[in-house]
Write an enzyme that holds these catalytic residues in place. Structure first.
Site, PDB file in Angstrom:
ATOM      1  N   ILE A 185       0.813  -1.213   0.000  1.00 16.92           N
ATOM      2  CA  ILE A 185       0.000   0.000   0.000  1.00 16.92           C
ATOM      3  C   ILE A 185       0.857   1.278   0.000  1.00 16.92           C
ATOM      4  O   ILE A 185       0.549   2.240  -0.707  1.00 16.92           O
ATOM      5  CB  ILE A 185      -1.013  -0.026   1.167  1.00 16.92           C
ATOM      6  CG1 ILE A 185      -2.071   1.048   0.947  1.00 16.92           C
ATOM      7  CG2 ILE A 185      -0.353   0.123   2.540  1.00 16.92           C
ATOM      8  CD1 ILE A 185      -3.370   0.777   1.654  1.00 16.92           C
ATOM      9  N   ASN A 198       2.021  -7.963   2.116  1.00 18.26           N
ATOM     10  CA  ASN A 198       1.188  -8.139   3.314  1.00 18.26           C
ATOM     11  C   ASN A 198      -0.086  -7.320   3.195  1.00 18.26           C
ATOM     12  O   ASN A 198      -1.140  -7.719   3.686  1.00 18.26           O
ATOM     13  CB  ASN A 198       1.946  -7.710   4.573  1.00 18.26           C
ATOM     14  CG  ASN A 198       2.811  -8.833   5.103  1.00 18.26           C
ATOM     15  OD1 ASN A 198       2.523 -10.007   4.873  1.00 18.26           O
ATOM     16  ND2 ASN A 198       3.854  -8.481   5.821  1.00 18.26           N
ATOM     17  N   GLN A 253      -6.774  -8.115   6.736  1.00 19.90           N
ATOM     18  CA  GLN A 253      -8.185  -8.491   6.868  1.00 19.90           C
ATOM     19  C   GLN A 253      -9.002  -7.408   7.562  1.00 19.90           C
ATOM     20  O   GLN A 253      -9.870  -6.766   6.989  1.00 19.90           O
ATOM     21  CB  GLN A 253      -8.298  -9.773   7.701  1.00 19.90           C
ATOM     22  CG  GLN A 253      -7.636 -10.973   7.108  1.00 19.90           C
ATOM     23  CD  GLN A 253      -7.669 -12.164   8.061  1.00 19.90           C
ATOM     24  OE1 GLN A 253      -8.085 -12.058   9.208  1.00 19.90           O
ATOM     25  NE2 GLN A 253      -7.219 -13.300   7.577  1.00 19.90           N
ATOM     26  N   GLY A 254      -8.671  -7.216   8.844  1.00 19.38           N
ATOM     27  CA  GLY A 254      -9.537  -6.492   9.779  1.00 19.38           C
ATOM     28  C   GLY A 254     -10.005  -5.149   9.273  1.00 19.38           C
ATOM     29  O   GLY A 254     -11.204  -4.850   9.259  1.00 19.38           O
ATOM     30  N   GLU A 268     -11.820  -2.363  17.545  1.00 20.42           N
ATOM     31  CA  GLU A 268     -10.776  -3.370  17.746  1.00 20.42           C
ATOM     32  C   GLU A 268     -10.025  -3.027  19.018  1.00 20.42           C
ATOM     33  O   GLU A 268     -10.287  -1.992  19.639  1.00 20.42           O
ATOM     34  CB  GLU A 268      -9.832  -3.439  16.526  1.00 20.42           C
ATOM     35  CG  GLU A 268     -10.510  -4.091  15.335  1.00 20.42           C
ATOM     36  CD  GLU A 268      -9.578  -4.328  14.151  1.00 20.42           C
ATOM     37  OE1 GLU A 268      -8.420  -3.874  14.183  1.00 20.42           O
ATOM     38  OE2 GLU A 268     -10.024  -4.963  13.181  1.00 20.42           O
ATOM     39  N   ARG A 308      -2.840  -5.295  21.778  1.00 17.87           N
ATOM     40  CA  ARG A 308      -2.378  -6.566  21.213  1.00 17.87           C
ATOM     41  C   ARG A 308      -1.240  -7.228  21.991  1.00 17.87           C
ATOM     42  O   ARG A 308      -1.219  -8.440  22.170  1.00 17.87           O
ATOM     43  CB  ARG A 308      -1.862  -6.287  19.808  1.00 17.87           C
ATOM     44  CG  ARG A 308      -2.473  -7.155  18.807  1.00 17.87           C
ATOM     45  CD  ARG A 308      -2.073  -6.715  17.450  1.00 17.87           C
ATOM     46  NE  ARG A 308      -3.280  -6.553  16.667  1.00 17.87           N
ATOM     47  CZ  ARG A 308      -3.274  -6.204  15.399  1.00 17.87           C
ATOM     48  NH1 ARG A 308      -2.138  -5.942  14.793  1.00 17.87           N
ATOM     49  NH2 ARG A 308      -4.393  -6.100  14.732  1.00 17.87           N
ATOM     50  N   HIS A 343       3.966 -10.691  13.508  1.00 16.54           N
ATOM     51  CA  HIS A 343       2.977 -10.039  12.643  1.00 16.54           C
ATOM     52  C   HIS A 343       3.463  -8.724  12.049  1.00 16.54           C
ATOM     53  O   HIS A 343       3.246  -8.449  10.878  1.00 16.54           O
ATOM     54  CB  HIS A 343       1.725  -9.807  13.487  1.00 16.54           C
ATOM     55  CG  HIS A 343       0.569  -9.214  12.741  1.00 16.54           C
ATOM     56  ND1 HIS A 343      -0.023  -9.846  11.672  1.00 16.54           N
ATOM     57  CD2 HIS A 343      -0.126  -8.056  12.928  1.00 16.54           C
ATOM     58  CE1 HIS A 343      -1.033  -9.099  11.222  1.00 16.54           C
ATOM     59  NE2 HIS A 343      -1.096  -8.002  11.953  1.00 16.54           N
ATOM     60  N   LEU A 385      -2.567   0.020   7.510  1.00 15.19           N
ATOM     61  CA  LEU A 385      -2.953   0.399   6.140  1.00 15.19           C
ATOM     62  C   LEU A 385      -2.991   1.925   6.025  1.00 15.19           C
ATOM     63  O   LEU A 385      -2.573   2.509   5.020  1.00 15.19           O
ATOM     64  CB  LEU A 385      -4.308  -0.209   5.768  1.00 15.19           C
ATOM     65  CG  LEU A 385      -4.328  -1.740   5.560  1.00 15.19           C
ATOM     66  CD1 LEU A 385      -5.757  -2.238   5.346  1.00 15.19           C
ATOM     67  CD2 LEU A 385      -3.458  -2.160   4.388  1.00 15.19           C
TER      68      LEU A 385
HETATM   69  C1  SIN Z   1      -6.224  -7.994  11.945  1.00 15.67           C
HETATM   70  O1  SIN Z   1      -7.168  -7.999  11.171  1.00 15.67           O
HETATM   71  O2  SIN Z   1      -6.285  -8.416  13.095  1.00 15.67           O
HETATM   72  C2  SIN Z   1      -4.896  -7.483  11.450  1.00 15.67           C
HETATM   73  C3  SIN Z   1      -4.963  -6.050  11.162  1.00 15.67           C
HETATM   74  C4  SIN Z   1      -3.796  -5.347  11.784  1.00 15.67           C
HETATM   75  O3  SIN Z   1      -2.722  -5.926  11.893  1.00 15.67           O
HETATM   76  O4  SIN Z   1      -3.959  -4.216  12.233  1.00 15.67           O
END
Ligand code: SIN
Length: 539
Positions: free
Chosen positions: A23, A50, A55-56, A121, A284, A345, A386
Site C-alpha cells: 500500500i 502483506n 483483513q480487519g 478493535e 495486542r 505479525h 494500512l
Molecule cells: C487484523 O485484522 O487483526 C490485522 C490487522 C492489523 O494488523 O492491524
C-alpha cells in the site's frame, strides 16, 4: 569461492524508484508520477504483499462520534507512550483525507443501512475500523490503487526483480541494483530518489502471519548502506493465528474479538479479564502475552478463539475469507472453537525516518512497515498500518519529488565496474539456514526474551556471518542473508533495552520503566559506527 565476472546492464530510465508494491509503495508511486517517471521494482509478483492480505480493516476517525484527538490518544496509549507525537498527529489528521480520496477512486468499504460500518478493535476507544468485503480490506484497497497505477503511462513495472543493494555515490543514494529472478541478469537502476516500501520481516520467525515476501529486504539493504535502524526490538506478535499442525499460521482478524469473540484456555475457561480490564479488547501485546502465559501454565500449544455464539449467518457474512479458509482445514468456526496461538505479525522498528520519509541517507526515503518514524511506539494500534502506508507513502513521494536530479549514468560507470569485480557466491544450503534462523528467532528472540537467550542468538549469527558476506545472487540466498542481518539488528536492540515495554518483554527485566525507557534504540553498521566521520558527527 569461485570468482565470476558479472555483466551489469542499465535498467529502464526513471526519475524515481519505488521498491515494493504494497500500500505504501503504490500510494507513493501514484503521487510521484505527477513529478516524473517512476519505476516500481518488486520481487515475485506485484500482487504479493502483506497489504493485500490485511483483513480487519483500516482505522480512521470518520465516524460521527469519533474525532482525531481520540484516535491520536489511542495510538499513543497503545504504543506505551514511546510513540512520536508528531508522527501520530500526522497519521490521524491526514488519514481521513487519504481515505476519502481512496473512496472517490472507487474503494468500496462496507456499509450498514447506507452508512459506513465501523468496527471496534483492541485498544480503540471508538468504533473506527472500516472494512471491505467483510474481511478483505487490504485486497479491496490494493485493487483500486493497482488499477490507478496501471493506468498511468509514467509508472513502469519491474516485476520479478529482487533489489539486492542500494547505489550510493558521494554519500547520496542514487539508485539500486536488482537481479532478475528469471534470468539472473543484474541491472543498475539509477534514480534521483529511492523510496523503500518493502514491508517487514515476519518470515524470520517460525510462526508468522506474513506472506513469504516479508524477509526484511529493505531494512537489510539500508543497514548495509550505513542507514540508521531504529526501535528494532519491537516486534508485534498477533495474538490469534490459526494453530493446526497441518496449516500455516493463518491470521484470524482482531475484528473477530471486536465483534464479540472470546478467548478460552485449554480447559475452556475465559481468562482475559484476569490480565486486563478491557479483556479481549486490550492492546495486542497484552493479549498475546496473556495467551502465552495461559499456554505455559496449562502446558498447551494453543488457546481457543470462540465465535460460535455470534451466529452462523453473521459469521459467514462478516468473515467470509476466514470462514472458508478454516473450513478447508476442517474447522467450521460457526460450530467449533478455533485453536490459535500468537505469531510474528508486524515490525514497529525499521529505517529511522522523519514524517516526510527522510532517512539518514540523503536520496533514500522509506514508508510503511519498513520505516520507523515512531508512529507506533512500542506496540502498533490495531488497523493503523494500512492508514500508515497511505499517509506516509504519499508524504514520502512529495518529499522525493523535491530532491535534485541524481548523477547521470556516465558518472556512474565506476560503480558498475566495482560491482562487476565482486566475487559471486552461493550459500551451502539456504533452506537449512532459513529454517534454523526461524527456529532460533522464535525460541530466543520471540515474545519473551532474556539476556542469555539473546546472547545465544548473537553467537549463532556470528557462526553464520562468514557465509552471508558473499555477494549472493539468487533470491533464496539473498533473502536468507537479509533475514540474518535484520535478525541480528533486532537481537542487538533487544539486548540493549534492559526493560520491558510494549511488545518487547525481557523476563530478566520485567518492569516497564528503567531509567532510559523513553530512549529509542538505534542500530548502525559497525564500519560506519566506528568511522572517524561518524564519530565526529556523533560527537
Ligand atoms: C487484523 O485484522 O487483526 C490485522 C490487522 C492489523 O494488523 O492491524
Amino acid at each position: 569461492m569461485k570468482k565470476v565476472t558479472t555483466r551489469y546492464r542499465w535498467g529502464p530510465e526513471a526519475d524515481f524508484l519505488v521498491i515494493g508494491s504494497g500500500i505504501a509503495g503504490l500510494r507513493a508511486a501514484i503521487e510521484l508520477c505527477r513529478h516524473g517517471r517512476v519505476l516500481i521494482v518488486t520481487k515475485g509478483s506485484r500482487l504479493e504483499s502483506n497489504s493485500i492480505y490485511a483483513q480487519g480493516g483500516v482505522a480512521v476517525a470518520l465516524n460521527a462520534e469519533d474525532d482525531v484527538n481520540l484516535h491520536f490518544s489511542d495510538t499513543i496509549r497503545a504504543g506505551h507512550q514511546l510513540g512520536r507525537e508528531e508522527a501520530a498527529r500526522v497519521l490521524v489528521e491526514e488519514g481521513p483525507t487519504r481515505i476519502q480520496e481512496l473512496i472517490t477512486w472507487g474503494t468500496q468499504f462496507d456499509k450498514v443501512g447506507g452508512k459506513f460500518a465501523f468496527t471496534k478493535e483492541g485498544a480503540h476507544s471508538r468504533n473506527r475500523v472500516l472494512r471491505a468485503r467483510g474481511d478483505a480490506t487490504g485486497n479491496e484497497m490494493i485493487r483500486v490503487l493497482l488499477e490507478r497505477a496501471r493506468q498511468h503511462p509514467d509508472i513502469q513495472w519491474f516485476d520479478r526483480h529482487f533489489t539486492k543493494d542500494l547505489l550510493v555515490v558521494d554519500g547520496r543514494c542514487c539508485g539500486a541494483v536488482a537481479v532478475s529472478e528469471t534470468t539472473g541478469d543484474v541491472k543498475l537502476l539509477p534514480a534521483a530518489a529511492v523510496i523503500l516500501t518493502t514491508g517487514g520481516a515476519g518470515q524470520m520467525y517460525a510462526r508468522t502471519t506474513n506472506t513469504g515476501n516479508a524477509t526484511g529486504d529493505g531494512m537489510a539493504m539500508a543497514y548495509r548502506a550505513g542507514v540508521v535502524l531504529e526501535d528494532m526490538e519491537f516486534v508485534q506478535f498477533h495474538p490469534t493465528a490459526l494453530y493446526l499442525p497441518s496449516s500455516p499460521p493463518f491470521l484470524l482478524s482482531e475484528a473477530m474479538r471486536g465483534e464479540g469473540g472470546v478467548l478460552r484456555n485449554r480447559k475452556g475457561e475465559v481468562f482475559m479479564l484476569r490480565y486486563h480490564p478491557a479483556a479481549e479488547m486490550a492492546p495486542r501485546d497484552i493479549v498475546a502475552r496473556a495467551i502465552w502465559s495461559e499456554m505455559a501454565a496449562l502446558r498447551s500449544r494453543h488457546v481457543y478463539l470462540d465465535v460460535t455464539h455470534l451466529g452462523k449467518d453473521f459469521i459467514k457474512k462478516r468473515f467470509p475469507t476466514i470462514y472458508q479458509t478454516c473450513l478447508r482445514f476442517d474447522i467450521d468456526i460457526t460450530e467449533e472453537w478455533i485453536p490459535v496461538s500468537p505469531s510474528a505479525h508486524y515490525f514497529m522498528g525499521g529505517l529511522k525516518a522523519g514524517i516526510d520519509g527522510e532517512t539518514t541517507l540523503p536520496g533514500l526515503l522509506a514508508a510503511g512497515e519498513t520505516a520507523c518514524n515512531g508512529v507506533h511506539g512500542a506496540n502498533r494500534l490495531a488497523s493503523n498500518s494500512l492508514l500508515e502506508g497511505l499517509v506516509f507513502g504519499y508524504r514520502a513521494a512529495k518529499s522525493a519529488a523535491s530532491l535534485p536530479a541524481g548523477p547521470k549514468r556516465a558518472h556512474m560507470k565506476g560503480l558498475a565496474a566495482r560491482f562487476a569485480a565482486e566475487p559471486v557466491g552461493a550459500l551451502e544450503d539456504s533452506e537449512k539456514m532459513r529454517n534454523s534462523l526461524r527456529r532460533l528467532m522464535w525460541t530466543k528472540v520471540g515474545l519473551v526474551r532474556t539476556g542469555d537467550s539473546l546472547i545465544q542468538a548473537l553467537t549463532q549469527f556470528s557462526r553464520w556471518d562468514p557465509q552471508i558476506v558473499a555477494s549472493l545472487r539468487t533470491r533464496a540466498d539473498l533473502e536468507v542473508k537479509n533475514m540474518v542481518q535484520v535478525a541480528r539488528c533486532v537481537t542487538e536492540a533487544a539486548l540493549w533495552r534492559e526493560n520491558s515495554l510494549g511488545t518487547h518483554y525481557r523476563e530478566d527485566f520485567p518492569t516497564c520503566r528503567g531509567p532510559a525507557w523513553k530512549t529509542h534504540s538505534q542500530v548502525l553498521l559497525e564500519s560506519v559506527r566506528s568511522s572517524p566521520k561518524t564519530r565526529r558527527r556523533a560527537g
